[in-house]
Design an enzyme around this catalytic site. Structure first.
Site, PDB file in Angstrom:
ATOM      1  N   GLU A 238       0.812  -1.225   0.000  1.00  0.00           N
ATOM      2  CA  GLU A 238       0.000   0.000   0.000  1.00  0.00           C
ATOM      3  C   GLU A 238       0.845   1.276   0.000  1.00  0.00           C
ATOM      4  OE1 GLU A 238      -3.687  -0.241   2.515  1.00  0.00           O
ATOM      5  OE2 GLU A 238      -2.869  -2.190   3.018  1.00  0.00           O
ATOM      6  N   HIS A 254       7.647 -26.496   4.687  1.00  0.00           N
ATOM      7  CA  HIS A 254       7.003 -27.681   4.100  1.00  0.00           C
ATOM      8  C   HIS A 254       6.605 -27.466   2.657  1.00  0.00           C
ATOM      9  CE1 HIS A 254       6.985 -29.873   7.881  1.00  0.00           C
ATOM     10  NE2 HIS A 254       6.879 -28.657   8.415  1.00  0.00           N
ATOM     11  N   LYS A 345     -13.650  -0.539  -3.709  1.00  0.00           N
ATOM     12  CA  LYS A 345     -14.763  -0.282  -2.775  1.00  0.00           C
ATOM     13  C   LYS A 345     -15.930   0.398  -3.483  1.00  0.00           C
ATOM     14  CE  LYS A 345     -12.295  -0.228   1.606  1.00  0.00           C
ATOM     15  NZ  LYS A 345     -11.877   0.489   2.790  1.00  0.00           N
TER      16      LYS A 345
HETATM   17  C1  F6R Z   1      -5.937   1.724   3.759  1.00  0.00           C
HETATM   18  C2  F6R Z   1      -5.909   0.401   4.361  1.00  0.00           C
HETATM   19  C3  F6R Z   1      -6.907  -0.621   3.898  1.00  0.00           C
HETATM   20  C4  F6R Z   1      -8.177  -0.544   4.750  1.00  0.00           C
HETATM   21  C5  F6R Z   1      -9.214  -1.567   4.291  1.00  0.00           C
HETATM   22  C6  F6R Z   1     -10.430  -1.634   5.185  1.00  0.00           C
HETATM   23  O1  F6R Z   1      -5.039   2.587   4.416  1.00  0.00           O
HETATM   24  O2  F6R Z   1      -5.095   0.129   5.197  1.00  0.00           O
HETATM   25  O3  F6R Z   1      -6.311  -1.877   3.966  1.00  0.00           O
HETATM   26  O4  F6R Z   1      -7.854  -0.785   6.093  1.00  0.00           O
HETATM   27  O5  F6R Z   1      -9.607  -1.247   2.990  1.00  0.00           O
HETATM   28  O6  F6R Z   1     -10.938  -0.357   5.445  1.00  0.00           O
HETATM   29  P1  F6R Z   1     -11.276   0.048   6.950  1.00  0.00           P
HETATM   30  O7  F6R Z   1      -9.994  -0.121   7.705  1.00  0.00           O
HETATM   31  O8  F6R Z   1     -11.721   1.477   6.893  1.00  0.00           O
HETATM   32  O9  F6R Z   1     -12.346  -0.873   7.396  1.00  0.00           O
END
Ligand code: F6R
Length: 348
Positions: A238, A254, A345
């Site tokens: 990320e 393994h 998302k």
């Molecule tokens: C972005 C990050 C992502 C979010 C993931 C879930 O910085 O770390 O991995 O954590 O998309 O989102 P949240 O944490 O808001 O539930």
């Protein structure tokens, strides 16, 4: 990926060149732990749970892995971390489910939380806002509200201590000493790994240099180190925007070591990082690393510090946080945005 192994100078880094504050967030990790540690305890509904569940994705879900690894040696009931919208059949009455979502708007976490409600599990929430916080307020769930306006992965100090505190309280385990030791070690690492620190001594800068043009593969040799290896992988994905992978010993012994032991030319693209946690490590990790190092472009070992599991986790994970930001800067990219996750998302 660029093949230029140069990093910006220390001055540029400390000004956060092309860095919308991820470096500042990394530097603030010890302060996050300090602030999280003084939060008033949250009262839970029951005095006895048959199982503990943490539900969360990505940077929030890791707080569940941390809590499970830290508590596993002392906790008499199972702790599981769920990273999907569905829940295992045993989750229901008698379960404590901690729903952790920094944004409070992650589809899988909201779906799992709604399912836990239908099954009458006790629910507590860790979030900075969003629909999860609304759901918690509406239903009277205990809430640990963490400060907002950060990237979820940059809030690990808040998220991990909040999740750990809830689970530890549910089973009567004190984490005071664990958090104290973690802060003490992180304070020292923050100085040693900061951009202003002498580059010859800054192990995060030199490792980031080595990683340019390579695919990092991170191994952990203990339960705690395995969670730290996953944190490294996710931070490299990320923040640095590179493919990165992780595995843990004994499982890697393994299967994965065989991939390093014959003449496949792809192996020279891989830089191995071994997260050592010597007092707690599975015997045989040294042998597995010896076999693996024969085939890869290099192997760098990093040792945990401290006695308590939380301190050992953070001492390993924190170096990876710095490396991931320095690698992003070396590649001339901003570590903060994660446009691909936003795109996913918006289409879920
Ligand atoms: C972005 C990050 C992502 C979010 C993931 C879930 O910085 O770390 O991995 O954590 O998309 O989102 P949240 O944490 O808001 O539930």
């Amino acid at each position: 990926m660029t093949s230029d192994a140069s990093l910006p100078g220390s001055d540029q880094m400390s000004r956060g060149n092309r860095d919308s504050d991820m470096l500042a967030a990394v530097l603030a990790l010890p302060d996050q732990l300090r602030r999280a540690a003084v939060q008033p305890p949250v009262a839970l509904d029951s005095a006895f749970y048959t199982n503990l569940v943490v539900l969360g994705m990505g940077g929030s879900g890791i707080s569940g892995d941390v809590a499970a690894a830290v508590l596993s040696e002392e906790c008499a009931v199972p702790i599981i971390v769920v990273k999907e919208g569905g829940l295992p059949a045993f989750v229901g009455k008698g379960s404590l489910l901690v729903a952790a979502s920094y944004s409070g708007n992650t589809a899988e976490t909201l779906a799992g939380c709604a399912e836990a409600m239908r099954r009458e599990a006790d629910i507590a929430c860790v979030s900075s806002g969003g629909e999860l916080l609304d759901m918690a307020e509406k239903n009277g769930f205990p809430i640990v509200k963490v400060p907002g306006d950060m990237q979820p992965r940059a809030a690990l100090g808040y998220l991990a201590v909040a999740t750990l505190s809830l689970l530890a309280a549910a089973v009567g385990i004190s984490i005071v000493e664990q958090v104290r030791e973690a802060i003490e070690i992180l304070d020292k690492l923050a100085v040693a790994l900061a951009p202003g620190a002498a580059e010859t001594e800054n192990s995060a800068v030199s490792l980031a240099r080595k990683m340019v043009g390579k695919v990092p593969i991170v191994y952990g040799g203990s339960r705690v180190a395995a969670v730290a290896a996953n944190r490294w992988k996710c931070q490299l994905n990320e923040n640095s925007k590179v493919p990165a992978f992780r595995n843990e010993y004994p499982e890697m012994g393994h299967n994965e070591i065989v991939g390093w032991s014959d003449g496949n030319p792809l192996r020279s693209a891989a830089l191995l990082v071994a997260l050592r946690d010597r007092g707690a490590e599975n015997p045989g990790f040294d042998v597995a690393l010896d076999i693996s190092r024969e085939g890869a472009a290099g192997l760098v070992e990093i040792s945990s510090q401290g006695v308590t599991a939380l301190a050992r986790f953070f001492s390993l994970a924190y170096i990876g946080d710095f490396v991931s930001v320095y690698l992003a800067l070396a590649r001339g990219i901003d570590p903060t945005p994660v446009e691909a996750i936003g795109r996913l998302k918006s289409r879920q």
